[in-house]
Enzyme design. Structure first.
Site, mmCIF file in Angstrom:
data_model
loop_
_atom_site.group_PDB
_atom_site.id
_atom_site.type_symbol
_atom_site.label_atom_id
_atom_site.label_comp_id
_atom_site.label_asym_id
_atom_site.label_seq_id
_atom_site.Cartn_x
_atom_site.Cartn_y
_atom_site.Cartn_z
ATOM 1 N N LYS A 77 -26.327 62.353 1.448
ATOM 2 C CA LYS A 77 -26.384 63.338 -0.296
ATOM 3 C C LYS A 77 -27.371 64.713 0.252
ATOM 4 O O LYS A 77 -26.787 65.621 -0.076
ATOM 5 C CB LYS A 77 -26.755 62.407 -1.350
ATOM 6 C CG LYS A 77 -25.795 62.866 -2.482
ATOM 7 C CD LYS A 77 -26.265 61.308 -3.251
ATOM 8 C CE LYS A 77 -27.247 60.997 -3.806
ATOM 9 N NZ LYS A 77 -28.444 61.121 -4.818
ATOM 10 N N ARG A 129 -26.496 58.254 -14.100
ATOM 11 C CA ARG A 129 -26.298 57.272 -13.038
ATOM 12 C C ARG A 129 -25.570 56.151 -14.071
ATOM 13 O O ARG A 129 -25.438 55.019 -13.478
ATOM 14 C CB ARG A 129 -27.995 56.682 -12.590
ATOM 15 C CG ARG A 129 -28.421 57.054 -11.983
ATOM 16 C CD ARG A 129 -29.633 56.928 -10.207
ATOM 17 N NE ARG A 129 -29.557 57.330 -9.607
ATOM 18 C CZ ARG A 129 -30.846 57.113 -8.777
ATOM 19 N NH1 ARG A 129 -31.881 57.633 -9.616
ATOM 20 N NH2 ARG A 129 -31.136 58.003 -7.683
ATOM 21 N N ARG A 142 -35.327 53.198 11.455
ATOM 22 C CA ARG A 142 -36.256 54.020 11.054
ATOM 23 C C ARG A 142 -37.532 53.006 11.397
ATOM 24 O O ARG A 142 -37.915 52.655 10.728
ATOM 25 C CB ARG A 142 -36.191 55.129 10.056
ATOM 26 C CG ARG A 142 -36.861 55.998 9.281
ATOM 27 C CD ARG A 142 -36.688 56.940 8.511
ATOM 28 N NE ARG A 142 -36.021 56.329 7.483
ATOM 29 C CZ ARG A 142 -36.269 56.390 6.203
ATOM 30 N NH1 ARG A 142 -35.961 58.011 6.231
ATOM 31 N NH2 ARG A 142 -35.701 55.485 5.144
ATOM 32 N N ARG A 188 -41.405 51.241 7.217
ATOM 33 C CA ARG A 188 -41.345 50.632 5.863
ATOM 34 C C ARG A 188 -40.627 49.779 5.043
ATOM 35 O O ARG A 188 -39.691 49.177 5.769
ATOM 36 C CB ARG A 188 -41.292 52.329 4.929
ATOM 37 C CG ARG A 188 -41.995 53.459 5.689
ATOM 38 C CD ARG A 188 -41.964 54.720 4.499
ATOM 39 N NE ARG A 188 -40.213 54.691 4.083
ATOM 40 C CZ ARG A 188 -40.302 55.525 3.912
ATOM 41 N NH1 ARG A 188 -40.652 57.011 3.814
ATOM 42 N NH2 ARG A 188 -38.687 55.626 2.882
ATOM 43 N N ARG A 199 -31.464 47.629 -2.306
ATOM 44 C CA ARG A 199 -31.414 48.890 -2.706
ATOM 45 C C ARG A 199 -30.125 49.239 -3.012
ATOM 46 O O ARG A 199 -29.107 49.772 -3.709
ATOM 47 C CB ARG A 199 -31.798 49.882 -2.500
ATOM 48 C CG ARG A 199 -33.798 49.752 -1.910
ATOM 49 C CD ARG A 199 -34.298 50.725 -1.108
ATOM 50 N NE ARG A 199 -33.609 52.238 -1.237
ATOM 51 C CZ ARG A 199 -34.171 53.277 0.093
ATOM 52 N NH1 ARG A 199 -34.443 52.243 0.617
ATOM 53 N NH2 ARG A 199 -33.695 54.052 -0.604
#
Length: 227
Positions: free
Chosen positions: A19, A93, A127, A160, A171
């Site tokens: 996005k 949202r 990542r 992380r 999420r």
């Protein structure tokens, strides 16, 4: 003098769907004002505005910021943009936020980045970082020379918490539950335009072609103008 058309657009997509990249390209090519709810929230919290302090109290308790606070924050900002084309990012949202937005502004189009969750999960969990230096590696695009080890110091890399598979799954599930009704709301209004794919660079030409039917590409005009 021809008045350029105005476009009121919303961009939607789960975390890791590209996005940010797509929004940056839309801004560059079509000269729209970009309004990100996340950026606006951070700015208000940093400046300790009334809304910022209120929003922070919910975040600190691990709660979602109520619809009326988010709506107030975004609509206040939009008041100064009535002469411009804009792109909303991270808002609305919820259906309540979408309805509140409708009362104040007419939304022309909703761009939905429909990227498979498996692709996003792989993208986000690839990542790894070297905590001391902040160096970031991506197992897909820029892997370390030795798996799990920083190229320069030889120290171990860490993931992380946000990038751990279980967190990413949560999420994505939360995004899905929260935004499905919003996508349906805009679908029923005939405003939803979904772009499916696994790579931003392959989805982008379709988004670009679609937006070109609504707005002129200002980047080419700017490039042609002598400096």
């Amino acid at each position: 003098m021809v008045v350029p058309p105005l476009l009121r657009a919303v961009i939607m997509g789960p975390p890791g769907s590209g996005k940010g990249t797509v929004s940056a390209r839309i801004i560059k090519h079509f000269g729209v004002k970009h309004l990100s709810s996340g950026d606006l929230l951070r700015d208000n919290m940093q400046k300790k505005t009334e809304v910022g302090i209120l929003a922070k109290s919910f975040i600190d308790q691990g709660q979602l910021i109520p619809d009326d606070i988010m709506t107030q924050l975004m609509l206040n900002e939009l008041k100064g943009l009535d002469q411009y084309s804009w792109l909303l990012d991270g808002f609305p949202r919820t259906v309540a936020q979408a309805e509140a937005l409708d009362k104040e502004c007419h939304v022309d189009t909703v761009i939905d980045l429909d990227v498979p969750f498996e692709t996003i999960k792989y993208r986000l969990t690839a990542r790894w970082i070297h905590p001391a230096s902040g160096r970031v590696y991506n197992l897909e695009f820029s892997p370390p020379k030795v798996q799990g080890i920083d190229d320069i110091t030889g120290e171990p890399l860490v993931q992380r918490d946000d990038d751990k598979p279980e967190t990413v799954s949560k999420r994505l599930q939360a995004y899905d539950a929260q935004t499905k009704p919003v996508l349906q709301y805009y679908r029923e209004k005939g405003l939803l335009k979904s772009f499916s794919g696994t790579e931003t660079n392959k989805i982008w030409p379709y988004i670009y072609a679609f937006l070109q039917t609504k707005l002129p590409d200002v980047s080419q005009k700017n490039a042609a103008t002598p400096r």
